[in-house]
Motif scaffolding. Structure first.
Motif, mmCIF file in Angstrom:
data_model
loop_
_atom_site.group_PDB
_atom_site.id
_atom_site.type_symbol
_atom_site.label_atom_id
_atom_site.label_comp_id
_atom_site.label_asym_id
_atom_site.label_seq_id
_atom_site.Cartn_x
_atom_site.Cartn_y
_atom_site.Cartn_z
ATOM 1 N N VAL A 135 0.932 -1.235 0.054
ATOM 2 C CA VAL A 135 -0.050 0.061 -0.135
ATOM 3 C C VAL A 135 1.055 1.202 0.073
ATOM 4 N N ALA A 136 1.933 1.273 0.642
ATOM 5 C CA ALA A 136 2.763 2.295 0.783
ATOM 6 C C ALA A 136 3.628 2.716 -0.628
ATOM 7 N N VAL A 137 3.785 1.540 -1.421
ATOM 8 C CA VAL A 137 4.393 1.780 -2.610
ATOM 9 C C VAL A 137 3.627 2.478 -3.563
ATOM 10 N N ALA A 138 1.956 2.014 -3.552
ATOM 11 C CA ALA A 138 1.152 2.805 -4.459
ATOM 12 C C ALA A 138 1.022 4.290 -3.744
ATOM 13 N N THR A 139 0.967 4.463 -2.757
ATOM 14 C CA THR A 139 0.894 5.841 -2.153
ATOM 15 C C THR A 139 2.051 6.819 -2.532
ATOM 16 N N THR A 140 3.336 6.301 -2.420
ATOM 17 C CA THR A 140 4.636 6.872 -2.681
ATOM 18 C C THR A 140 4.660 7.127 -4.190
ATOM 19 N N ALA A 141 4.108 6.100 -5.029
ATOM 20 C CA ALA A 141 4.073 6.736 -6.585
ATOM 21 C C ALA A 141 3.212 7.981 -6.481
ATOM 22 N N ILE A 142 2.169 7.972 -6.074
ATOM 23 C CA ILE A 142 1.188 9.195 -6.329
ATOM 24 C C ILE A 142 1.657 10.298 -5.829
ATOM 25 N N GLN A 143 2.258 10.349 -4.580
ATOM 26 C CA GLN A 143 2.634 11.432 -4.110
ATOM 27 C C GLN A 143 4.330 12.270 -4.756
ATOM 28 N N THR A 144 4.863 11.163 -5.055
ATOM 29 C CA THR A 144 6.078 11.557 -5.662
ATOM 30 C C THR A 144 6.301 11.718 -7.160
ATOM 31 N N ASP A 145 5.306 11.021 -7.771
ATOM 32 C CA ASP A 145 4.688 10.884 -9.342
ATOM 33 C C ASP A 145 6.318 10.174 -9.721
ATOM 34 N N THR A 146 6.684 9.181 -8.994
ATOM 35 C CA THR A 146 7.565 8.317 -9.467
ATOM 36 C C THR A 146 7.068 6.639 -9.268
ATOM 37 N N MET A 147 8.056 5.692 -10.006
ATOM 38 C CA MET A 147 7.637 4.535 -9.790
ATOM 39 C C MET A 147 8.850 3.833 -9.351
ATOM 40 N N TYR A 148 8.761 3.384 -7.978
ATOM 41 C CA TYR A 148 9.912 2.609 -7.184
ATOM 42 C C TYR A 148 11.149 3.406 -7.163
ATOM 43 N N ASN A 162 14.313 -2.374 -7.107
ATOM 44 C CA ASN A 162 14.262 -3.733 -6.620
ATOM 45 C C ASN A 162 13.302 -4.403 -7.724
ATOM 46 N N LEU A 163 14.260 -5.130 -8.304
ATOM 47 C CA LEU A 163 13.600 -5.737 -9.520
ATOM 48 C C LEU A 163 12.695 -6.757 -9.273
ATOM 49 N N ARG A 164 12.319 -7.494 -8.158
ATOM 50 C CA ARG A 164 11.434 -8.447 -7.770
ATOM 51 C C ARG A 164 10.031 -7.312 -7.950
ATOM 52 N N TYR A 165 9.815 -6.468 -7.327
ATOM 53 C CA TYR A 165 8.543 -5.424 -7.804
ATOM 54 C C TYR A 165 8.771 -4.762 -8.718
ATOM 55 N N ALA A 175 -2.231 1.978 -7.779
ATOM 56 C CA ALA A 175 -2.189 3.241 -7.603
ATOM 57 C C ALA A 175 -2.956 3.905 -8.670
ATOM 58 N N ALA A 176 -2.789 3.457 -10.060
ATOM 59 C CA ALA A 176 -3.611 4.146 -11.060
ATOM 60 C C ALA A 176 -5.099 3.936 -10.647
ATOM 61 N N LEU A 177 -5.528 2.784 -10.309
ATOM 62 C CA LEU A 177 -7.052 2.865 -10.229
ATOM 63 C C LEU A 177 -7.405 3.659 -9.037
ATOM 64 N N SER A 178 -6.750 3.929 -7.973
ATOM 65 C CA SER A 178 -6.921 4.800 -7.033
ATOM 66 C C SER A 178 -6.889 6.172 -7.388
ATOM 67 N N ARG A 179 -5.984 6.694 -8.413
ATOM 68 C CA ARG A 179 -6.159 7.657 -9.097
ATOM 69 C C ARG A 179 -7.427 8.034 -10.001
ATOM 70 N N TRP A 180 -7.803 7.249 -10.661
ATOM 71 C CA TRP A 180 -8.933 7.265 -11.669
ATOM 72 C C TRP A 180 -10.368 7.296 -10.686
ATOM 73 N N ILE A 181 -10.377 6.514 -9.699
ATOM 74 C CA ILE A 181 -11.462 6.420 -8.889
ATOM 75 C C ILE A 181 -11.372 7.680 -7.729
ATOM 76 N N GLY A 182 -10.427 8.084 -7.441
ATOM 77 C CA GLY A 182 -10.416 9.471 -6.491
ATOM 78 C C GLY A 182 -10.479 8.964 -4.900
ATOM 79 N N VAL A 183 -9.779 7.696 -4.876
ATOM 80 C CA VAL A 183 -9.695 7.242 -3.471
ATOM 81 C C VAL A 183 -8.160 7.182 -3.024
ATOM 82 N N HIS A 184 -7.917 7.195 -1.748
ATOM 83 C CA HIS A 184 -6.366 6.598 -1.262
ATOM 84 C C HIS A 184 -6.347 5.152 -1.691
#
Length: 356
Positions: A135-148, A162-165, A175-184
């Protein structure tokens, strides 16, 4: 609240259904109904996301660019699906409405059991230590506009991937779904996506039951209808799942406690779908598009978890031995080997990037 409901219906209901209808129409599988449209549509969403996102992550493209690109691709596919299959969809909806009150009693019992299990995700919330990352990875992506590119634990920039992820970025899809729907992202995972994935899992089991209890696969064709037996099958699985919390790692437990996590989606939805589809390929080898759907499912497995790059190959290997090698069916054996190509691709990519 209204925008969230509309966004949920659009991105988790209408879009995957239309995408699935589009693919099945191209494959001329109109005998498949609404259930197969929904299941196939989710597989398409996962597979398209996996194919698109990995190069974007490795080239450090901003998250908002990925989110917009993915939304455009999904909406185009859904729009084309609506235009191409509108008559077929209308026919399906009409038949479903007419038969709504004419099903076997087991279907209504099974449907109630599934909805109760899905509702518990809405009413209650269970968290575990894995949420601290996913959950924190998805939140971080939205807040920082980066991916991993930032650690979800500390918020500091990281020097490498971190290649595994990065090769199985299910959290970016969320994270994309949460942005489209408008929820955390936490709200999406625990309250919106989780119940939908529970329903999706049982749609897969429904498809499996219809295939296992089809008249051509039963010796006694008159005693019970396929529909009644399929409903009993779903009820039996429901009982197994709700009594599975004697261990936190079995399939029933992850289905009803943490299905929003990629590895749980793999165990609850995608591995069962591979079992169903590989068996269907054996029972109905004349059907068109079997290989395309199999490859779509394998790309989906690669998206949800790094274990999805290895475990599905084991599943296909078992079917290749049982119905290919042991029955001297070289065509089926070759199809199972070809189905392993997506996993092999990402496995090789992992080794190459790890050695650089």
């Amino acid at each position: 609240m209204g925008k969230i409901v509309i966004g949920t219906l659009l991105w988790l209901g209408i879009v995957p259904f239309l995408m699935g209808a589009l693919l099945l129409s191209f494959l001329k599988r109109e005998e498949d109904g609404a259930v197969q449209c929904m299941v196939t549509g989710y597989l398409e969403m996962f597979a398209v996301c996996q194919i698109l996102i990995v190069p974007l992550i490795l080239t450090e493209v901003p998250f908002h660019v990925f989110s917009q690109m993915l939304a455009v691709v999904y909406l185009i596919m859904a729009a084309v699906g609506l235009i191409r299959t509108r008559k077929w969809i209308w026919k399906m909806m009409t038949e479903m409405a007419r038969g709504l009150l004419h099903h076997s009693w087991t279907i209504y019992m099974a449907g109630g059991a599934v909805l109760v299990q899905a509702y518990y995700y809405i009413q209650y919330m269970v968290t575990n230590l894995d949420d601290a990352y996913y959950v924190a990875v998805a939140t971080t992506a939205i807040q920082t506009d980066t991916m991993y590119r930032y650690s979800p634990y500390t918020g500091r920039a990281v020097t490498g991937f971190n290649l595994r992820y990065c090769l199985s970025p299910f959290s970016m899809f969320q994270a994309a779904l949460s942005r489209w729907i408008g929820v955390h992202p936490s709200t999406l995972d625990h309250t919106i996506l989780a119940p939908m994935l529970v329903i999706l899992a049982y749609l897969v089991y429904w498809s499996m039951g219809k295939l296992l209890f089809a008249k051509e696969n039963r010796q006694n064709k008159e005693k019970d209808s396929t529909e009644k037996l399929t409903g009993l099958f779903i009820l039996f699985l429901s009982i197994v799942h709700v009594t599975s919390y004697y261990c936190i790692r079995n399939q029933g437990s992850v289905l009803l406690v943490r299905i929003w996590q990629g590895k749980a989606t793999l165990a609850s939805v995608l591995i069962p779908f591979l079992f169903y589809h590989c068996y269907r390929m054996k029972c109905r080898p004349q059907e068109k598009g079997n290989m395309l759907i199999l490859l779509t499912a394998m790309f989906s497995c690669c998206l949800v978890s790094s274990m999805g790059i290895a475990l599905p190959v084991v599943m296909l290997g078992i079917f290749a031995l049982l119905f290919g090698l042991f029955q001297k069916n070289s065509r089926y054996f070759g199809k199972m080997l070809a189905g392993c190509l997506p996993c092999a691709l990402y496995g090789i990519l992992y080794i190459v990037l790890k050695s650089v």
